[in-house]
Design a protein around this motif. Sequence first.
Motif, PDB file in Angstrom:
ATOM      1  N   LEU A 132      44.458 -18.106  49.726  1.00 20.78           N
ATOM      2  CA  LEU A 132      45.265 -18.525  48.581  1.00 20.78           C
ATOM      3  C   LEU A 132      46.752 -18.531  48.924  1.00 20.78           C
ATOM      4  CD1 LEU A 132      43.445 -16.633  45.681  1.00 20.78           C
ATOM      5  CD2 LEU A 132      43.559 -19.112  45.992  1.00 20.78           C
ATOM      6  N   ALA A 133      47.191 -17.518  49.660  1.00 20.85           N
ATOM      7  CA  ALA A 133      48.597 -17.441  50.056  1.00 20.85           C
ATOM      8  C   ALA A 133      48.945 -18.513  51.091  1.00 20.85           C
ATOM      9  CB  ALA A 133      48.924 -16.054  50.590  1.00 20.85           C
ATOM     10  N   GLU A 134      48.015 -18.812  51.963  1.00 22.83           N
ATOM     11  CA  GLU A 134      48.266 -19.847  52.972  1.00 22.83           C
ATOM     12  C   GLU A 134      48.340 -21.238  52.343  1.00 22.83           C
ATOM     13  OE1 GLU A 134      46.128 -17.699  56.808  1.00 22.83           O
ATOM     14  OE2 GLU A 134      44.978 -19.091  55.572  1.00 22.83           O
ATOM     15  N   ARG A 135      47.475 -21.493  51.373  1.00 21.98           N
ATOM     16  CA  ARG A 135      47.432 -22.817  50.739  1.00 21.98           C
ATOM     17  C   ARG A 135      48.576 -23.045  49.767  1.00 21.98           C
ATOM     18  NH1 ARG A 135      41.743 -21.837  49.810  1.00 21.98           N
ATOM     19  NH2 ARG A 135      42.248 -21.628  47.621  1.00 21.98           N
ATOM     20  N   ARG A 136      49.066 -21.970  49.160  1.00 21.97           N
ATOM     21  CA  ARG A 136      50.145 -22.088  48.171  1.00 21.97           C
ATOM     22  C   ARG A 136      51.155 -20.971  48.430  1.00 21.97           C
ATOM     23  NH1 ARG A 136      50.843 -20.010  42.668  1.00 21.97           N
ATOM     24  NH2 ARG A 136      52.320 -21.390  41.621  1.00 21.97           N
ATOM     25  N   PRO A 137      52.240 -21.276  49.122  1.00 19.98           N
ATOM     26  CA  PRO A 137      53.204 -20.235  49.487  1.00 19.98           C
ATOM     27  C   PRO A 137      53.713 -19.399  48.309  1.00 19.98           C
ATOM     28  CG  PRO A 137      53.643 -22.214  50.731  1.00 19.98           C
ATOM     29  CD  PRO A 137      52.579 -22.570  49.720  1.00 19.98           C
ATOM     30  N   ALA A 138      53.739 -19.949  47.096  1.00 19.17           N
ATOM     31  CA  ALA A 138      54.176 -19.150  45.939  1.00 19.17           C
ATOM     32  C   ALA A 138      53.263 -17.942  45.719  1.00 19.17           C
ATOM     33  CB  ALA A 138      54.221 -20.019  44.684  1.00 19.17           C
ATOM     34  N   ASN A 139      52.007 -18.034  46.166  1.00 19.54           N
ATOM     35  CA  ASN A 139      51.080 -16.903  46.018  1.00 19.54           C
ATOM     36  C   ASN A 139      51.421 -15.743  46.940  1.00 19.54           C
ATOM     37  OD1 ASN A 139      49.488 -17.970  43.970  1.00 19.54           O
ATOM     38  ND2 ASN A 139      48.111 -18.991  45.401  1.00 19.54           N
ATOM     39  N   GLU A 140      52.279 -15.976  47.918  1.00 12.13           N
ATOM     40  CA  GLU A 140      52.703 -14.868  48.778  1.00 12.13           C
ATOM     41  C   GLU A 140      53.377 -13.769  47.965  1.00 12.13           C
ATOM     42  OE1 GLU A 140      54.947 -16.218  52.146  1.00 12.13           O
ATOM     43  OE2 GLU A 140      53.350 -17.579  52.795  1.00 12.13           O
ATOM     44  N   ALA A 141      53.925 -14.117  46.814  1.00 12.88           N
ATOM     45  CA  ALA A 141      54.545 -13.130  45.934  1.00 12.88           C
ATOM     46  C   ALA A 141      53.533 -12.080  45.471  1.00 12.88           C
ATOM     47  CB  ALA A 141      55.173 -13.817  44.719  1.00 12.88           C
ATOM     48  N   PHE A 142      52.262 -12.451  45.471  1.00 17.74           N
ATOM     49  CA  PHE A 142      51.217 -11.565  44.959  1.00 17.74           C
ATOM     50  C   PHE A 142      50.347 -10.946  46.047  1.00 17.74           C
ATOM     51  CE2 PHE A 142      51.780 -15.189  41.994  1.00 17.74           C
ATOM     52  CZ  PHE A 142      52.483 -14.501  41.014  1.00 17.74           C
ATOM     53  N   LEU A 143      50.418 -11.473  47.266  1.00 13.58           N
ATOM     54  CA  LEU A 143      49.480 -11.082  48.319  1.00 13.58           C
ATOM     55  C   LEU A 143      49.501  -9.591  48.602  1.00 13.58           C
ATOM     56  CD1 LEU A 143      47.339 -11.883  50.368  1.00 13.58           C
ATOM     57  CD2 LEU A 143      49.180 -12.401  51.991  1.00 13.58           C
ATOM     58  N   TYR A 144      50.664  -9.008  48.767  1.00 13.11           N
ATOM     59  CA  TYR A 144      50.739  -7.583  49.078  1.00 13.11           C
ATOM     60  C   TYR A 144      50.056  -6.757  47.983  1.00 13.11           C
ATOM     61  CZ  TYR A 144      52.475  -3.051  50.533  1.00 13.11           C
ATOM     62  OH  TYR A 144      52.547  -1.754  50.940  1.00 13.11           O
ATOM     63  N   GLY A 145      50.348  -7.045  46.738  1.00 15.40           N
ATOM     64  CA  GLY A 145      49.734  -6.315  45.631  1.00 15.40           C
ATOM     65  C   GLY A 145      48.239  -6.518  45.552  1.00 15.40           C
ATOM     66  N   TRP A 146      47.793  -7.758  45.796  1.00 10.05           N
ATOM     67  CA  TRP A 146      46.349  -8.011  45.798  1.00 10.05           C
ATOM     68  C   TRP A 146      45.661  -7.147  46.853  1.00 10.05           C
ATOM     69  CZ3 TRP A 146      46.889 -14.031  46.111  1.00 10.05           C
ATOM     70  CH2 TRP A 146      47.104 -14.548  44.826  1.00 10.05           C
ATOM     71  N   LEU A 147      46.221  -7.146  48.053  1.00 11.98           N
ATOM     72  CA  LEU A 147      45.590  -6.382  49.143  1.00 11.98           C
ATOM     73  C   LEU A 147      45.697  -4.876  48.893  1.00 11.98           C
ATOM     74  CD1 LEU A 147      46.808  -8.515  52.177  1.00 11.98           C
ATOM     75  CD2 LEU A 147      44.528  -8.507  51.147  1.00 11.98           C
ATOM     76  N   ALA A 148      46.818  -4.435  48.354  1.00  8.58           N
ATOM     77  CA  ALA A 148      47.031  -2.998  48.135  1.00  8.58           C
ATOM     78  C   ALA A 148      46.211  -2.463  46.975  1.00  8.58           C
ATOM     79  CB  ALA A 148      48.517  -2.726  47.902  1.00  8.58           C
ATOM     80  N   ASN A 149      46.078  -3.270  45.923  1.00  8.97           N
ATOM     81  CA  ASN A 149      45.480  -2.761  44.682  1.00  8.97           C
ATOM     82  C   ASN A 149      44.074  -3.238  44.389  1.00  8.97           C
ATOM     83  OD1 ASN A 149      47.904  -1.377  43.959  1.00  8.97           O
ATOM     84  ND2 ASN A 149      48.775  -3.353  43.361  1.00  8.97           N
ATOM     85  N   ARG A 150      43.590  -4.243  45.102  1.00  3.31           N
ATOM     86  CA  ARG A 150      42.295  -4.813  44.776  1.00  3.31           C
ATOM     87  C   ARG A 150      41.224  -4.534  45.828  1.00  3.31           C
ATOM     88  NH1 ARG A 150      41.718  -6.404  39.498  1.00  3.31           N
ATOM     89  NH2 ARG A 150      43.677  -7.240  38.797  1.00  3.31           N
ATOM     90  N   LEU A 151      41.629  -4.132  47.015  1.00  2.00           N
ATOM     91  CA  LEU A 151      40.643  -3.856  48.074  1.00  2.00           C
ATOM     92  C   LEU A 151      40.539  -2.348  48.305  1.00  2.00           C
ATOM     93  CD1 LEU A 151      41.546  -6.622  50.664  1.00  2.00           C
ATOM     94  CD2 LEU A 151      39.816  -6.686  48.880  1.00  2.00           C
ATOM     95  N   GLY A 152      39.299  -1.887  48.489  1.00  2.42           N
ATOM     96  CA  GLY A 152      39.075  -0.506  48.870  1.00  2.42           C
ATOM     97  C   GLY A 152      39.158   0.505  47.808  1.00  2.42           C
TER      98      GLY A 152
END
Length: 179
Positions: free
Chosen positions: A159-179
């Motif tokens: 999602l972040a690769e296809r739409r650079p605006a999603n990079e704003a959310f990537l860190y939070g998605w990985l930090a808060n949604r996985l594991g």
Amino acid sequence: MHIDSLIDDLIDREGGYVHHPADRGGATCWGVTEAVARANGYHGAMRALPRNVAASIHRRLYWLRPAFNRVHDRAPDLAAELFDTGVNMGPTVAVAFLQRALNALNRGATDYPDLAIDGAVGPITLAALDAFLATRGEGGETVLLKAIEALQGERYLSLAERRPANEAFLYGWLANRLG
């Protein structure tokens, strides 16, 4: 974990009103988008969405409708992950991750037949889950969770690769949604 606790944890994690300019989902409150709130009868300001209304929406749309309560009877941690993923990506996506993982882990369809990836928890998906858990024992649920989280992480990166605006959310998605 009981659904009430899962909903409370989710709402605490999501927080109150947010309207990030890069979020295509628009305004959200307690993890409920404005479109979902409106489709479920809420007509007030999103800032004022009552927590109990959000909890009711989460229970109905992201727990009962996709039948994650039926998964919970077999694998509570898996159901919790599907619930969270379903709120974030949609229940159909969460179930498709489960079905893909079950297919990849069935040892060439020798443990149970491959599933159609239809994004719905029905009797065939539940039977495959039952067979997987019976075959793999106590550690099976943990491995299945890892497979689903791997698929989820790949989707976030994509999602972040296809739409650079999603990079704003990537860190939070990985930090808060996985594991």
